[in-house]
Design an enzyme around this catalytic site. Structure first.
Site, PDB file in Angstrom:
ATOM      1  N   ASP A  13      34.621 -39.867  32.661  1.00 24.54           N
ATOM      2  CA  ASP A  13      35.139 -38.753  31.859  1.00 24.54           C
ATOM      3  C   ASP A  13      35.937 -37.740  32.681  1.00 24.54           C
ATOM      4  OD1 ASP A  13      33.865 -39.911  29.675  1.00 24.54           O
ATOM      5  OD2 ASP A  13      32.031 -38.768  30.026  1.00 24.54           O
ATOM      6  N   LYS A  16      40.816 -39.652  32.727  1.00 28.42           N
ATOM      7  CA  LYS A  16      41.654 -40.812  33.047  1.00 28.42           C
ATOM      8  C   LYS A  16      42.652 -41.102  31.935  1.00 28.42           C
ATOM      9  CE  LYS A  16      37.884 -43.229  33.438  1.00 28.42           C
ATOM     10  NZ  LYS A  16      36.855 -42.167  33.347  1.00 28.42           N
ATOM     11  N   GLY A  40      35.390 -43.912  26.645  1.00 31.07           N
ATOM     12  CA  GLY A  40      36.022 -43.065  25.624  1.00 31.07           C
ATOM     13  C   GLY A  40      37.094 -42.259  26.325  1.00 31.07           C
ATOM     14  N   HIS A  41      38.354 -42.633  26.121  1.00 32.30           N
ATOM     15  CA  HIS A  41      39.470 -41.992  26.819  1.00 32.30           C
ATOM     16  C   HIS A  41      40.275 -41.169  25.822  1.00 32.30           C
ATOM     17  CE1 HIS A  41      39.301 -45.269  30.177  1.00 32.30           C
ATOM     18  NE2 HIS A  41      38.176 -44.618  30.028  1.00 32.30           N
ATOM     19  N   GLN A 223      35.017 -45.672  33.200  1.00 31.17           N
ATOM     20  CA  GLN A 223      33.855 -45.088  33.897  1.00 31.17           C
ATOM     21  C   GLN A 223      34.311 -44.448  35.213  1.00 31.17           C
ATOM     22  OE1 GLN A 223      33.256 -48.670  32.611  1.00 31.17           O
ATOM     23  NE2 GLN A 223      33.033 -47.478  30.767  1.00 31.17           N
TER      24      GLN A 223
HETATM   25  P1  GDP Z   1      38.185 -40.162  30.460  1.00 32.84           P
HETATM   26  O1  GDP Z   1      37.046 -40.954  29.947  1.00 32.84           O
HETATM   27  O2  GDP Z   1      38.241 -40.121  31.945  1.00 32.84           O
HETATM   28  O3  GDP Z   1      39.505 -40.567  29.860  1.00 32.84           O
HETATM   29  O4  GDP Z   1      37.923 -38.657  30.007  1.00 32.84           O
HETATM   30  P2  GDP Z   1      37.417 -38.169  28.534  1.00 32.84           P
HETATM   31  O5  GDP Z   1      38.554 -38.270  27.597  1.00 32.84           O
HETATM   32  O6  GDP Z   1      36.152 -38.825  28.183  1.00 32.84           O
HETATM   33  O7  GDP Z   1      37.049 -36.663  28.868  1.00 32.84           O
HETATM   34  C1  GDP Z   1      37.973 -35.779  29.385  1.00 32.84           C
HETATM   35  C2  GDP Z   1      38.078 -34.595  28.433  1.00 32.84           C
HETATM   36  O8  GDP Z   1      38.814 -33.575  29.066  1.00 32.84           O
HETATM   37  C3  GDP Z   1      38.844 -34.909  27.156  1.00 32.84           C
HETATM   38  O9  GDP Z   1      38.338 -34.114  26.128  1.00 32.84           O
HETATM   39  C4  GDP Z   1      40.276 -34.510  27.503  1.00 32.84           C
HETATM   40  O10 GDP Z   1      41.042 -34.189  26.350  1.00 32.84           O
HETATM   41  C5  GDP Z   1      40.000 -33.304  28.331  1.00 32.84           C
HETATM   42  N1  GDP Z   1      40.994 -32.981  29.354  1.00 32.84           N
HETATM   43  C6  GDP Z   1      41.613 -33.790  30.236  1.00 32.84           C
HETATM   44  N2  GDP Z   1      42.303 -33.068  31.127  1.00 32.84           N
HETATM   45  C7  GDP Z   1      42.107 -31.766  30.797  1.00 32.84           C
HETATM   46  C8  GDP Z   1      42.509 -30.524  31.371  1.00 32.84           C
HETATM   47  O11 GDP Z   1      43.185 -30.466  32.381  1.00 32.84           O
HETATM   48  N3  GDP Z   1      42.079 -29.383  30.754  1.00 32.84           N
HETATM   49  C9  GDP Z   1      41.326 -29.420  29.613  1.00 32.84           C
HETATM   50  N4  GDP Z   1      40.985 -28.261  29.058  1.00 32.84           N
HETATM   51  N5  GDP Z   1      40.906 -30.548  29.075  1.00 32.84           N
HETATM   52  C10 GDP Z   1      41.280 -31.709  29.666  1.00 32.84           C
HETATM   53  P1  IMO Z   2      34.744 -43.350  30.528  1.00 26.63           P
HETATM   54  O1  IMO Z   2      35.636 -44.551  30.742  1.00 26.63           O
HETATM   55  C1  IMO Z   2      30.903 -41.501  31.282  1.00 26.63           C
HETATM   56  C2  IMO Z   2      27.410 -44.125  31.421  1.00 26.63           C
HETATM   57  C3  IMO Z   2      26.370 -43.989  30.335  1.00 26.63           C
HETATM   58  C4  IMO Z   2      25.130 -44.338  31.130  1.00 26.63           C
HETATM   59  C5  IMO Z   2      25.627 -45.446  32.056  1.00 26.63           C
HETATM   60  C6  IMO Z   2      25.341 -46.853  31.557  1.00 26.63           C
HETATM   61  O2  IMO Z   2      34.982 -42.646  29.253  1.00 26.63           O
HETATM   62  O3  IMO Z   2      34.761 -42.477  31.725  1.00 26.63           O
HETATM   63  P2  IMO Z   2      26.465 -48.329  29.644  1.00 26.63           P
HETATM   64  O4  IMO Z   2      26.593 -48.092  28.183  1.00 26.63           O
HETATM   65  O5  IMO Z   2      27.766 -48.519  30.343  1.00 26.63           O
HETATM   66  O6  IMO Z   2      25.488 -49.411  29.975  1.00 26.63           O
HETATM   67  O7  IMO Z   2      25.795 -46.969  30.216  1.00 26.63           O
HETATM   68  O8  IMO Z   2      27.027 -45.252  32.177  1.00 26.63           O
HETATM   69  N1  IMO Z   2      28.790 -44.368  30.943  1.00 26.63           N
HETATM   70  C7  IMO Z   2      29.769 -43.452  30.980  1.00 26.63           C
HETATM   71  N2  IMO Z   2      29.730 -42.156  31.330  1.00 26.63           N
HETATM   72  N3  IMO Z   2      32.074 -42.068  30.920  1.00 26.63           N
HETATM   73  C8  IMO Z   2      32.121 -43.375  30.585  1.00 26.63           C
HETATM   74  O9  IMO Z   2      33.278 -44.012  30.358  1.00 26.63           O
HETATM   75  C9  IMO Z   2      30.931 -44.126  30.556  1.00 26.63           C
HETATM   76  N4  IMO Z   2      30.624 -45.401  30.271  1.00 26.63           N
HETATM   77  C10 IMO Z   2      29.317 -45.540  30.523  1.00 26.63           C
HETATM   78  O10 IMO Z   2      26.326 -42.689  29.809  1.00 26.63           O
HETATM   79  O11 IMO Z   2      24.763 -43.252  31.934  1.00 26.63           O
HETATM   80 MG    MG Z   3      35.394 -40.733  28.660  1.00 27.55          MG
END
Ligand code: GDP
Ligand code: IMO
Ligand code: MG
Length: 422
Positions: A13, A16, A40-41, A223
């Site tokens: 998270d 990416k 979840g991206h 991840q």
């Molecule tokens: P990922 O799994 O690495 O793609 O990241 P996620 O989407 O799960 O979580 C990142 C969160 O931060 C999302 O809600 C994005 O919209 C948000 N985000 C990413 N970059 C920024 C930033 O620079 N500032 C803010 N406020 N939100 C950001």
């Molecule tokens: P993105 O790509 C954050 C975590 C779960 C748990 C562990 C194992 O959005 O960064 P799983 O379901 O993979 O067997 O769970 O990994 N986890 C993540 N945490 N971002 C993710 O993906 C994750 N995918 C799995 O919360 O701790």
């Molecule tokens: Mg994510």
């Protein structure tokens, strides 16, 4: 633009999806090579928010090809739902999605086993996303998995599925879980197969032809480094190699064709799920949650939050070979007066500067902090590095020095435009 592997340098998270969406502007192909719909991206663009789980984050850009590689585990029904969700938001996938025929399938028994194992672990649970990821990769390693190529041949699929369901119903029975109906799964999966059929090819050959044609490839990690099956905080990890090497095995592109590794990290740290997290901090957690931030994109769970952990990101630089950094969510610290950075751990009286391999030792680590003054002005409107307050620039430089890679990108908001290319 080089062929870039983009990895999460923390616990997932990191942002990416947002960075991939930005970088796709100058690449032709985006490849996912590991993980499944546990990811979840998030991409925020044109007033809409898109959350992608299996489809690469290049999909919002017309003309870019998005590849789901052989190393990904695919829940076909979930993938069809994701495709339909995008279509309903006006994003067509017809011309730009490809799916590897070698990718393994996530089946309903994987999800049930994942869930039941978590229940049985009680307080020792991992906090998985319950998407069946661990059991699906387990079957792959045990050579009892079904692949996309099986799903494309209904007769073959049905026969293999029948045998697999028979065995897994026995396992579910010992867990006290109700058996799965072969017919129901067969119907749902063969229906999904017909939606997916036009996209399924040998993606290894496709990618090699693309490389020969000098197309530029972006590898989208899912991840993060500390969720890596080998290098993360085992067993509190996911079941794939989230580090840079996973991009090669999960796509069939050899290492020497990767020209750059970029690490994405937040200006602070978050983790969702259980496991060690030395710099976790309740004040930061409350502050970010109070701003409506840091709730999981897949499960909606509140993320645990803490200060930036440079011990962790320094290790991430080493194991991934990170050349440059994308620091996201800098704006999250805009109101913090004194910002802490974890620069070492205290472990059983000694100071350590690498994360312990053993999760129990990792959990005993106490953070050693240094402090820097905050900038106390909004950064979300900065578009050039020079627009950032001096204290923010100093903070970023310190993160890079401690992490051991140069600054490539700074993100100051979720939107595409809120990005500084350094
Ligand atoms: P990922 O799994 O690495 O793609 O990241 P996620 O989407 O799960 O979580 C990142 C969160 O931060 C999302 O809600 C994005 O919209 C948000 N985000 C990413 N970059 C920024 C930033 O620079 N500032 C803010 N406020 N939100 C950001
Ligand atoms: P993105 O790509 C954050 C975590 C779960 C748990 C562990 C194992 O959005 O960064 P799983 O379901 O993979 O067997 O769970 O990994 N986890 C993540 N945490 N971002 C993710 O993906 C994750 N995918 C799995 O919360 O701790
Ligand atoms: Mg994510």
């Amino acid at each position: 633009m080089a062929n870039i592997v983009l990895v999460g340098a923390q616990w997932g998270d990191e942002g990416k999806g947002k960075i991939i969406d930005v970088l796709t502007g100058t690449s032709q192909i985006v490849v996912r090579s590991q993980g499944g719909n546990n990811a979840g991206h998030t991409i925020v663009h044109g007033g809409h928010k898109y959350v992608l789980h299996l489809i690469p984050s290049g999909i919002l850009r017309p003309g870019k090809v998005c590849v789901i590689g052989n190393g990904v585990v695919i829940d076909p029904v979930a993938l069809v739902k994701e495709i339909e969700g995008l279509r309903s938001q006006g994003i067509p996938v017809e011309k730009n999605l490809l799916i590897s025929d070698c990718a393994h399938l996530v089946l309903p028994y994987h999800r049930l086993i994942d869930e039941r194992r978590e229940q049985l672990k009680g307080s020792q649970k991992l906090g998985t996303t319950k998407r069946g990821i661990g059991p699906a990769y387990g079957d792959k390693a045990a050579r009892t998995g079904l692949r996309m190529s099986d799903l494309m041949q209904p007769t073959v699929f049905s026969a293999k599925l029948k045998a697999r369901i028979k065995e897994n119903n026995q396992i579910l029975g010992t867990f006290g879980t109700k058996p799965i109906s072969f017919r129901q799964v067969e119907t749902a999966y063969l229906q999904a197969a017909e939606t997916l059929r036009p996209f399924v090819i040998n993606t290894v050959v496709y990618l090699h032809n693309a490389l020969a044609a000098r197309k530029k490839i972006l590898f989208e990690g899912a991840q993060g480094t500390f969720l890596d099956l080998d290098h993360g905080t085992y067993p509190y990890v996911t079941s794939s190699n989230t580090t840079a090497g996973g991009a090669c095995t999960g796509s069939g592109v050899p290492p020497h064709r990767v020209e750059e590794v970029m690490g994405v990290m937040k200006a602070y740290t978050t983790r969702v799920g259980e496991g060690p997290f030395p710099s976790e901090n309740q004040t930061i957690t409350d502050m970010l949650h109070g701003m409506g931030r840091e709730f999981g994109a897949t499960t909606g769970r509140a993320r645990r939050c803490g200060w930036f952990d440079a011990v962790a990101t320094h290790f991430a630089t080493m194991v991934n070979g990170i050349d440059s950094l994308a620091v996201t969510n800098l704006d999250g610290l805009d109101t913090v007066e004194r910002i802490k950075i974890c620069v070492a751990y205290k472990l059983d009286g000694a100071t350590v500067d690498v994360p312990p391999s053993d999760h129990q030792a990792f959990a005993r680590c106490e953070p050693v902090y240094e402090e820097m003054p905050g900038w106390l002005v909004p950064t979300d409107k900065a578009r050039r590095y020079e627009d950032l307050p001096v204290a923010a620039r100093r903070y970023l430089q310190r993160l890079c020095k401690l992490t051991g890679a140069k600054l490539g990108i700074v993100s100051v908001g979720p939107r595409r435009s809120q990005t500084i290319l350094v």
